[in-house]
Design a protein around this motif. Sequence first.
Motif, PDB file in Angstrom:
ATOM      1  N   ARG A  59       0.849  -1.211   0.000  1.00 58.21           N
ATOM      2  CA  ARG A  59       0.000   0.000   0.000  1.00 58.21           C
ATOM      3  C   ARG A  59       0.874   1.248   0.000  1.00 58.21           C
ATOM      4  O   ARG A  59       0.765   2.097   0.899  1.00 58.21           O
ATOM      5  CB  ARG A  59      -0.895   0.014   1.252  1.00 58.21           C
ATOM      6  N   PRO A  60       1.760   1.408  -0.998  1.00 57.11           N
ATOM      7  CA  PRO A  60       2.726   2.515  -0.936  1.00 57.11           C
ATOM      8  C   PRO A  60       2.108   3.905  -1.020  1.00 57.11           C
ATOM      9  O   PRO A  60       2.737   4.883  -0.617  1.00 57.11           O
ATOM     10  CB  PRO A  60       3.644   2.261  -2.141  1.00 57.11           C
ATOM     11  N   LEU A  61       0.869   4.017  -1.540  1.00 49.51           N
ATOM     12  CA  LEU A  61       0.229   5.330  -1.645  1.00 49.51           C
ATOM     13  C   LEU A  61      -0.608   5.666  -0.420  1.00 49.51           C
ATOM     14  O   LEU A  61      -1.129   6.775  -0.300  1.00 49.51           O
ATOM     15  CB  LEU A  61      -0.662   5.383  -2.883  1.00 49.51           C
ATOM     16  N   GLY A  62      -0.811   4.705   0.488  1.00 57.07           N
ATOM     17  CA  GLY A  62      -1.636   4.976   1.660  1.00 57.07           C
ATOM     18  C   GLY A  62      -2.747   3.965   1.815  1.00 57.07           C
ATOM     19  O   GLY A  62      -2.883   3.029   1.019  1.00 57.07           O
ATOM     20  N   ALA A  63      -3.563   4.169   2.828  1.00 58.96           N
ATOM     21  CA  ALA A  63      -4.624   3.220   3.150  1.00 58.96           C
ATOM     22  C   ALA A  63      -5.747   3.279   2.118  1.00 58.96           C
ATOM     23  O   ALA A  63      -5.954   4.312   1.477  1.00 58.96           O
ATOM     24  CB  ALA A  63      -5.181   3.516   4.536  1.00 58.96           C
ATOM     25  N   PRO A  64      -6.488   2.166   1.949  1.00 59.67           N
ATOM     26  CA  PRO A  64      -7.646   2.182   1.060  1.00 59.67           C
ATOM     27  C   PRO A  64      -8.603   3.316   1.424  1.00 59.67           C
ATOM     28  O   PRO A  64      -8.891   3.538   2.608  1.00 59.67           O
ATOM     29  CB  PRO A  64      -8.303   0.811   1.299  1.00 59.67           C
ATOM     30  N   LEU A  65      -9.035   4.026   0.392  1.00 60.60           N
ATOM     31  CA  LEU A  65     -10.053   5.086   0.485  1.00 60.60           C
ATOM     32  C   LEU A  65      -9.543   6.372   1.144  1.00 60.60           C
ATOM     33  O   LEU A  65     -10.304   7.313   1.307  1.00 60.60           O
ATOM     34  CB  LEU A  65     -11.314   4.583   1.215  1.00 60.60           C
ATOM     35  N   ASP A  66      -8.267   6.433   1.482  1.00 62.55           N
ATOM     36  CA  ASP A  66      -7.691   7.658   2.047  1.00 62.55           C
ATOM     37  C   ASP A  66      -7.235   8.547   0.883  1.00 62.55           C
ATOM     38  O   ASP A  66      -6.037   8.702   0.611  1.00 62.55           O
ATOM     39  CB  ASP A  66      -6.533   7.335   2.986  1.00 62.55           C
ATOM     40  N   ARG A  67      -8.214   9.146   0.208  1.00 63.86           N
ATOM     41  CA  ARG A  67      -7.941   9.915  -1.008  1.00 63.86           C
ATOM     42  C   ARG A  67      -6.996  11.081  -0.743  1.00 63.86           C
ATOM     43  O   ARG A  67      -6.114  11.366  -1.553  1.00 63.86           O
ATOM     44  CB  ARG A  67      -9.258  10.459  -1.581  1.00 63.86           C
TER      45      ARG A  67
ATOM     46  N   GLN B 203      -3.399   9.782  -0.350  1.00 63.12           N
ATOM     47  CA  GLN B 203      -2.909   9.299  -1.648  1.00 63.12           C
ATOM     48  C   GLN B 203      -2.511  10.479  -2.537  1.00 63.12           C
ATOM     49  O   GLN B 203      -1.482  10.450  -3.214  1.00 63.12           O
ATOM     50  CB  GLN B 203      -3.993   8.465  -2.327  1.00 63.12           C
ATOM     51  N   LYS B 204      -3.333  11.511  -2.514  1.00 60.35           N
ATOM     52  CA  LYS B 204      -3.025  12.683  -3.344  1.00 60.35           C
ATOM     53  C   LYS B 204      -1.799  13.408  -2.819  1.00 60.35           C
ATOM     54  O   LYS B 204      -0.954  13.867  -3.601  1.00 60.35           O
ATOM     55  CB  LYS B 204      -4.241  13.612  -3.390  1.00 60.35           C
TER      56      LYS B 204
ATOM     57  N   LEU C  19       1.263  11.697  -4.071  1.00 68.56           N
ATOM     58  CA  LEU C  19       1.520  12.017  -5.483  1.00 68.56           C
ATOM     59  C   LEU C  19       2.062  13.441  -5.634  1.00 68.56           C
ATOM     60  O   LEU C  19       2.976  13.680  -6.437  1.00 68.56           O
ATOM     61  CB  LEU C  19       0.235  11.853  -6.299  1.00 68.56           C
ATOM     62  N   LEU C  20       1.521  14.375  -4.859  1.00 75.42           N
ATOM     63  CA  LEU C  20       2.024  15.757  -4.938  1.00 75.42           C
ATOM     64  C   LEU C  20       3.483  15.822  -4.496  1.00 75.42           C
ATOM     65  O   LEU C  20       4.277  16.588  -5.045  1.00 75.42           O
ATOM     66  CB  LEU C  20       1.149  16.682  -4.085  1.00 75.42           C
TER      67      LEU C  20
END
Lengths: 80, 226
Positions: free
Chosen positions: A37-45, A48-49, A52-53
């Motif tokens: 889960r390198p971008l973060g937890a499920p549904l933690d928009r 995740q953003k 990416l930023l």
Amino acid sequence: MEESGIVTVVIATGVFSDRIKSMHLPRLVSTNFPMGRPLGAPLDREMQKEVLLSALDLIENANEAGVTTVFKGRYRPGNF
Amino acid sequence: MTEETIGQFKNSFYYGSRSDMNFKFLKDLPDEQVENFLQELLWELGDTLDDGNLERIIGHIYQYQQKGYAGTGRFTYSSSAFTRVQLPINKMRFALISSSGHFVKGQDPNPFGVENMTQKQAEDRITDFIRLEPELISIPTNTPTDQLGVRHGGYDVRGAIMDRNVNFPIDRLNELAAEGVVGEFASPAYSFVGACSQMRLQKHALPRWIDTLKSEAVQGLILVPV
């Protein structure tokens, strides 16, 4: 990729930090999130953003290979 | 009934009788650290019973996953090529490649000719996968959530099933493009099974992947190893 003129950034969990550091990647964002889960937890928009930023900021501002950003956000499942 | 040693116990999480992709790292820890991991986990669970704070449990698992994967591995490089950015990111065309193992339903790559391979079957064939040249799977960036599948014999895909963006952030990149933060997000995005032959990836697959991205006028690439 970089040799062919494509600017790259890698987003990876710090679980593999030893292995990834030894690859001397051009640009790296390392997150303190569990494997898979390198971008973060499920549904933690929002998180995740933010990850990416952080990666896009490296694209824009890194001036040499081997620059790493350690992303400070905490993994926070649930409640979305 | 024979007693199980701690060594047998920890090995069973690595594609054994207790196979568990989140905890397969236990195999690579000394027995004493496995004992510490479990004892500390139970103690922290006791605290969490009282205050409901999961952060310490997540932190504990993260810390021991890191111990399990410590060391430089087989692929070390002293330097890397570096391309300076030529445009602001809101003028650049970005692509995404993740080693997440996603594919569009109805276009399952059917590895080894197996139709509708399950996650369990993929884990059972991990030694076959790591000899295989990876196949780059095209995924249109407007693929609906219910049309995307994921299967990968190297990690626990449950988080990715719940939300593809945990390791294949196409929705977030679509949003960043719509907001004008990035110039464009190129479609298709790409995924492959990262548990593959690294030699074949570098020598055979990568040159083709670069040609593909160049033909799509990609200028920036987000890479997500899972």
